[in-house]
Design a protein around this motif. Structure first.
Motif, PDB file in Angstrom:
ATOM      1  N   GLU A   1     -18.032  60.028  -1.490  1.00 40.86           N
ATOM      2  CA  GLU A   1     -17.820  58.445  -1.304  1.00 40.86           C
ATOM      3  C   GLU A   1     -16.274  58.366  -1.070  1.00 40.86           C
ATOM      4  O   GLU A   1     -15.815  57.585  -0.214  1.00 40.86           O
ATOM      5  N   LEU A   2     -15.277  58.995  -2.044  1.00 45.26           N
ATOM      6  CA  LEU A   2     -13.888  58.948  -1.972  1.00 45.26           C
ATOM      7  C   LEU A   2     -13.439  59.427  -0.608  1.00 45.26           C
ATOM      8  O   LEU A   2     -12.498  58.775   0.068  1.00 45.26           O
ATOM      9  N   LEU A   3     -14.013  60.573  -0.115  1.00 48.35           N
ATOM     10  CA  LEU A   3     -13.447  61.023   1.170  1.00 48.35           C
ATOM     11  C   LEU A   3     -13.704  60.153   2.125  1.00 48.35           C
ATOM     12  O   LEU A   3     -12.984  59.883   3.184  1.00 48.35           O
ATOM     13  N   LEU A   4     -14.849  59.559   2.159  1.00 46.83           N
ATOM     14  CA  LEU A   4     -15.212  58.668   3.306  1.00 46.83           C
ATOM     15  C   LEU A   4     -14.478  57.353   3.413  1.00 46.83           C
ATOM     16  O   LEU A   4     -13.763  56.914   4.258  1.00 46.83           O
ATOM     17  N   GLN A   5     -13.837  56.779   2.194  1.00 52.11           N
ATOM     18  CA  GLN A   5     -13.034  55.812   2.096  1.00 52.11           C
ATOM     19  C   GLN A   5     -11.743  56.318   2.446  1.00 52.11           C
ATOM     20  O   GLN A   5     -11.073  55.253   3.159  1.00 52.11           O
ATOM     21  N   LEU A   6     -11.263  57.250   1.981  1.00 50.72           N
ATOM     22  CA  LEU A   6      -9.838  57.883   2.539  1.00 50.72           C
ATOM     23  C   LEU A   6      -9.948  57.967   3.919  1.00 50.72           C
ATOM     24  O   LEU A   6      -8.899  57.620   4.592  1.00 50.72           O
TER      25      LEU A   6
ATOM     26  N   ALA B   1     -31.260  62.450   2.781  1.00 53.14           N
ATOM     27  CA  ALA B   1     -31.311  61.880   4.248  1.00 53.14           C
ATOM     28  C   ALA B   1     -31.183  60.647   4.445  1.00 53.14           C
ATOM     29  O   ALA B   1     -30.236  60.026   4.760  1.00 53.14           O
ATOM     30  N   LYS B   2     -31.953  59.644   3.332  1.00 53.32           N
ATOM     31  CA  LYS B   2     -31.762  58.315   3.405  1.00 53.32           C
ATOM     32  C   LYS B   2     -30.621  58.109   2.608  1.00 53.32           C
ATOM     33  O   LYS B   2     -29.744  57.169   3.068  1.00 53.32           O
ATOM     34  N   TRP B   3     -29.953  58.796   1.796  1.00 45.74           N
ATOM     35  CA  TRP B   3     -28.870  58.361   1.132  1.00 45.74           C
ATOM     36  C   TRP B   3     -27.536  58.441   2.194  1.00 45.74           C
ATOM     37  O   TRP B   3     -26.697  57.936   2.460  1.00 45.74           O
ATOM     38  N   ALA B   4     -27.752  59.732   3.131  1.00 42.60           N
ATOM     39  CA  ALA B   4     -26.634  59.786   4.142  1.00 42.60           C
ATOM     40  C   ALA B   4     -26.593  58.460   5.025  1.00 42.60           C
ATOM     41  O   ALA B   4     -25.335  58.132   5.343  1.00 42.60           O
ATOM     42  N   ALA B   5     -27.597  58.171   5.394  1.00 44.91           N
ATOM     43  CA  ALA B   5     -27.664  56.897   6.426  1.00 44.91           C
ATOM     44  C   ALA B   5     -27.151  55.557   5.620  1.00 44.91           C
ATOM     45  O   ALA B   5     -26.295  55.084   6.294  1.00 44.91           O
ATOM     46  N   GLN B   6     -27.231  55.532   4.140  1.00 46.05           N
ATOM     47  CA  GLN B   6     -26.718  54.394   3.583  1.00 46.05           C
ATOM     48  C   GLN B   6     -25.055  54.736   3.570  1.00 46.05           C
ATOM     49  O   GLN B   6     -24.513  53.672   3.467  1.00 46.05           O
ATOM     50  N   GLN B   7     -24.713  55.859   3.484  1.00 47.01           N
ATOM     51  CA  GLN B   7     -23.414  55.972   3.615  1.00 47.01           C
ATOM     52  C   GLN B   7     -22.648  56.045   4.862  1.00 47.01           C
ATOM     53  O   GLN B   7     -21.443  56.327   5.006  1.00 47.01           O
ATOM     54  N   GLY B   8     -23.411  56.031   5.904  1.00 46.61           N
ATOM     55  CA  GLY B   8     -22.896  55.987   7.215  1.00 46.61           C
ATOM     56  C   GLY B   8     -22.407  57.345   7.674  1.00 46.61           C
ATOM     57  O   GLY B   8     -21.581  57.794   8.648  1.00 46.61           O
ATOM     58  N   MET B   9     -23.311  58.534   7.447  1.00 51.11           N
ATOM     59  CA  MET B   9     -22.906  59.689   7.829  1.00 51.11           C
ATOM     60  C   MET B   9     -24.141  60.199   8.610  1.00 51.11           C
ATOM     61  O   MET B   9     -25.374  59.954   8.490  1.00 51.11           O
ATOM     62  N   ASN B  10     -23.731  61.125   9.538  1.00 53.29           N
ATOM     63  CA  ASN B  10     -24.610  61.823  10.370  1.00 53.29           C
ATOM     64  C   ASN B  10     -25.395  62.753   9.432  1.00 53.29           C
ATOM     65  O   ASN B  10     -25.291  62.977   8.453  1.00 53.29           O
ATOM     66  N   LEU B  11     -26.575  63.271   9.868  1.00 54.62           N
ATOM     67  CA  LEU B  11     -27.536  64.014   9.319  1.00 54.62           C
ATOM     68  C   LEU B  11     -27.556  65.536   9.980  1.00 54.62           C
ATOM     69  O   LEU B  11     -27.857  65.622  10.971  1.00 54.62           O
ATOM     70  N   MET B  12     -27.436  66.266   9.062  1.00 50.94           N
ATOM     71  CA  MET B  12     -27.297  68.002   9.251  1.00 50.94           C
ATOM     72  C   MET B  12     -28.507  68.291   8.536  1.00 50.94           C
ATOM     73  O   MET B  12     -28.385  68.408   7.411  1.00 50.94           O
TER      74      MET B  12
ATOM     75  N   ARG C   1     -33.244  57.839  10.286  1.00 54.08           N
ATOM     76  CA  ARG C   1     -32.894  57.002  11.437  1.00 54.08           C
ATOM     77  C   ARG C   1     -33.489  55.320  10.759  1.00 54.08           C
ATOM     78  O   ARG C   1     -32.939  54.305  11.385  1.00 54.08           O
ATOM     79  N   GLU C   2     -34.809  55.495  10.324  1.00 55.17           N
ATOM     80  CA  GLU C   2     -35.225  54.167   9.778  1.00 55.17           C
ATOM     81  C   GLU C   2     -34.107  53.521   8.824  1.00 55.17           C
ATOM     82  O   GLU C   2     -34.024  52.110   8.791  1.00 55.17           O
ATOM     83  N   GLU C   3     -33.744  54.435   7.932  1.00 50.12           N
ATOM     84  CA  GLU C   3     -32.859  53.663   7.010  1.00 50.12           C
ATOM     85  C   GLU C   3     -31.486  53.171   7.623  1.00 50.12           C
ATOM     86  O   GLU C   3     -30.921  52.177   7.122  1.00 50.12           O
ATOM     87  N   TRP C   4     -30.933  54.293   8.567  1.00 50.39           N
ATOM     88  CA  TRP C   4     -29.699  53.787   9.209  1.00 50.39           C
ATOM     89  C   TRP C   4     -29.948  52.469   9.901  1.00 50.39           C
ATOM     90  O   TRP C   4     -29.085  51.959   9.851  1.00 50.39           O
ATOM     91  N   ALA C   5     -31.093  52.111  10.475  1.00 52.09           N
ATOM     92  CA  ALA C   5     -31.407  50.915  11.226  1.00 52.09           C
ATOM     93  C   ALA C   5     -31.145  49.598  10.145  1.00 52.09           C
ATOM     94  O   ALA C   5     -30.941  48.500  10.672  1.00 52.09           O
ATOM     95  N   GLN C   6     -31.107  50.011   8.942  1.00 46.75           N
ATOM     96  CA  GLN C   6     -31.308  48.872   7.853  1.00 46.75           C
ATOM     97  C   GLN C   6     -29.761  48.588   7.454  1.00 46.75           C
ATOM     98  O   GLN C   6     -29.245  47.618   6.749  1.00 46.75           O
ATOM     99  N   HIS C   7     -28.846  49.466   8.201  1.00 50.88           N
ATOM    100  CA  HIS C   7     -27.206  49.065   8.054  1.00 50.88           C
ATOM    101  C   HIS C   7     -26.370  48.625   9.059  1.00 50.88           C
ATOM    102  O   HIS C   7     -26.812  48.780  10.204  1.00 50.88           O
ATOM    103  N   GLU C   8     -25.340  48.043   8.600  1.00 50.24           N
ATOM    104  CA  GLU C   8     -24.622  47.661  10.030  1.00 50.24           C
ATOM    105  C   GLU C   8     -23.522  48.793  10.416  1.00 50.24           C
ATOM    106  O   GLU C   8     -22.448  48.247  10.665  1.00 50.24           O
ATOM    107  N   TRP C   9     -23.834  49.812  10.522  1.00 55.17           N
ATOM    108  CA  TRP C   9     -22.999  50.713  11.075  1.00 55.17           C
ATOM    109  C   TRP C   9     -22.471  50.631  12.530  1.00 55.17           C
ATOM    110  O   TRP C   9     -23.416  50.364  13.175  1.00 55.17           O
ATOM    111  N   ASP C  10     -21.188  50.555  12.759  1.00 53.43           N
ATOM    112  CA  ASP C  10     -20.902  50.376  14.338  1.00 53.43           C
ATOM    113  C   ASP C  10     -20.859  51.656  15.426  1.00 53.43           C
ATOM    114  O   ASP C  10     -20.347  51.517  16.340  1.00 53.43           O
ATOM    115  N   PHE C  11     -21.666  52.522  15.116  1.00 51.33           N
ATOM    116  CA  PHE C  11     -21.759  53.711  15.920  1.00 51.33           C
ATOM    117  C   PHE C  11     -23.356  54.229  15.832  1.00 51.33           C
ATOM    118  O   PHE C  11     -24.056  54.072  14.667  1.00 51.33           O
TER     119      PHE C  11
END
Length: 341
Positions: A144-149, A194-205, A230-240
């Motif tokens: 979470e800190l990495l993403l913020q930075l 995987a759902k947590w990754a979507a909540q944080q706005g990260m791609n899935l590996m 992908r279902e979880e991603w759609a619940q958030h407003e990531w712009d990519f």
């Protein structure tokens, strides 16, 4: 269309039959292989990070070198164990590697898997709370800190008498790599992560193993994991738009070398095992066959069908020439028949 690249664990051993006998061999061959795979039309060079092992350790010097020697191929990790990382220093290293490669870095991170030593991150100067014995929560906090930075916002108060002139306002870490925040991937071993990754706005590996959550075949469970992401991603407003990668051991048997190394070997069925002695996991099968039968097998793999990126795990100790042949065979003999090219 799928992006197709390789994933290397960077194994090396001083055994006389190994084609990669030292850490130096491993690093130089990784650079040469990345150049060769770019030349034959591959899309990515990815490296797994394991500490305290005869494998890839610190990835950023290698990624920067590959970035300087190539012009098109994506360079990345799959994955870096965040329990060992200082997010501040990591942002600087990743930013430098990304800028050297002109924005081609794809950074896969995760909590990591069981390592070579007990609680290895403690030797790196980190500790976890009593209620976090595996370091999973510590890894998430660092992520979470990495993403913020990586957002590039200033946060540090400048010295009123600096050595060099500062821009106005709070300072950020430099060099800043614009767009890298959207190229962070989380290595998820379960549906929940995987759902947590979507909540944080990260791609899935997603790799060749995951928690065995419903007893179905590995590729079916992995495809469900991708759909939940992908279902979880759609619940958030990531712009990519997010990307999804899966990794597989795939060999198209086209010549005598392939037959010698792989006919009769490998696992042709999923395997069940345990991680940390208590988590039941399912390990995906490997694929090794002549191209015609390989195409039919891969056509039934639901998770590969769901993903936009396929990473082929390679036997790095067999050398640059053989691994280039392995990737090129998939690109030319298999991918077109499946509509991947």
């Amino acid at each position: 269309m799928k992006k197709i690249g390789f994933l290397s664990f960077g194994h090396w051993t001083p055994h006389p039959e190994s084609g990669t006998r030292s850490g130096g061999d491993m690093l130089h061959q990784a650079i040469d292989l990345s150049q060769a795979v770019e030349d034959v039309g591959g899309d990515g060079a990815y490296f797994r990070v394991h500490h305290f092992a005869r494998q890839m350790g610190s990835p950023f010097p290698l990624l920067a070198a590959i970035g300087a020697k190539t012009s098109r191929i994506e360079i990345g990790t799959g994955v870096i164990d965040m329990r060992y990382e200082n997010p501040m220093y990591m942002v600087e290293d990743a930013g430098s590697a990304d800028l050297i490669s002109d924005g081609r870095l794809q950074l896969g991170i995760s909590r990591g898997s069981p390592e070579q030593v007990v609680d290895g991150w403690k030797y790196f100067g980190y500790s976890s709370a009593d209620d976090d014995p595996t370091g999973a929560e510590m890894a998430r906090r660092k992520t979470e800190l990495l993403l913020q930075l990586l957002e590039g916002q200033g946060f540090a108060e400048p010295n009123p008498r600096p050595m060099f002139p500062n821009p106005p306002g709070l300072l950020r870490l430099e060099p800043h790599a614009e767009g890298l925040r959207e190229r962070i991937w989380w290595g998820a071993g379960s549906n929940a992560t995987a759902k947590w990754a979507a909540q944080q706005g990260m791609n899935l590996m997603s790799s060749t193993l995951k928690d065995d959550e419903d007893g179905q075949a590995f590729h079916v469970q992995q495809a469900e994991q991708i759909r939940l992401f992908r279902e979880e991603w759609a619940q958030h407003e990531w712009d990519f738009e997010p990307r999804v990668s899966v990794s597989r051991s795939i060999v198209a048997i086209t010549d005598e070398r392939d037959r010698r190394y792989f006919v009769g070997g490998g696992e042709h069925e999923d395997q069940i095992g345990y991680i940390d002695q208590h988590t039941r996991a399912i390990f995906g099968r490997s694929y090794a066959d002549v191209p015609e039968r390989l195409v039919e097998d891969l056509r039934r793999d639901e998770a590969i069908a769901e993903a936009d990126t396929l990473l082929i795990t390679i036997p790095s100790q067999l050398g640059v020439d053989y691994n280039t042949h392995l990737i090129e065979s998939i690109l030319t003999e298999v991918a077109p028949a499946l509509g991947w090219r």
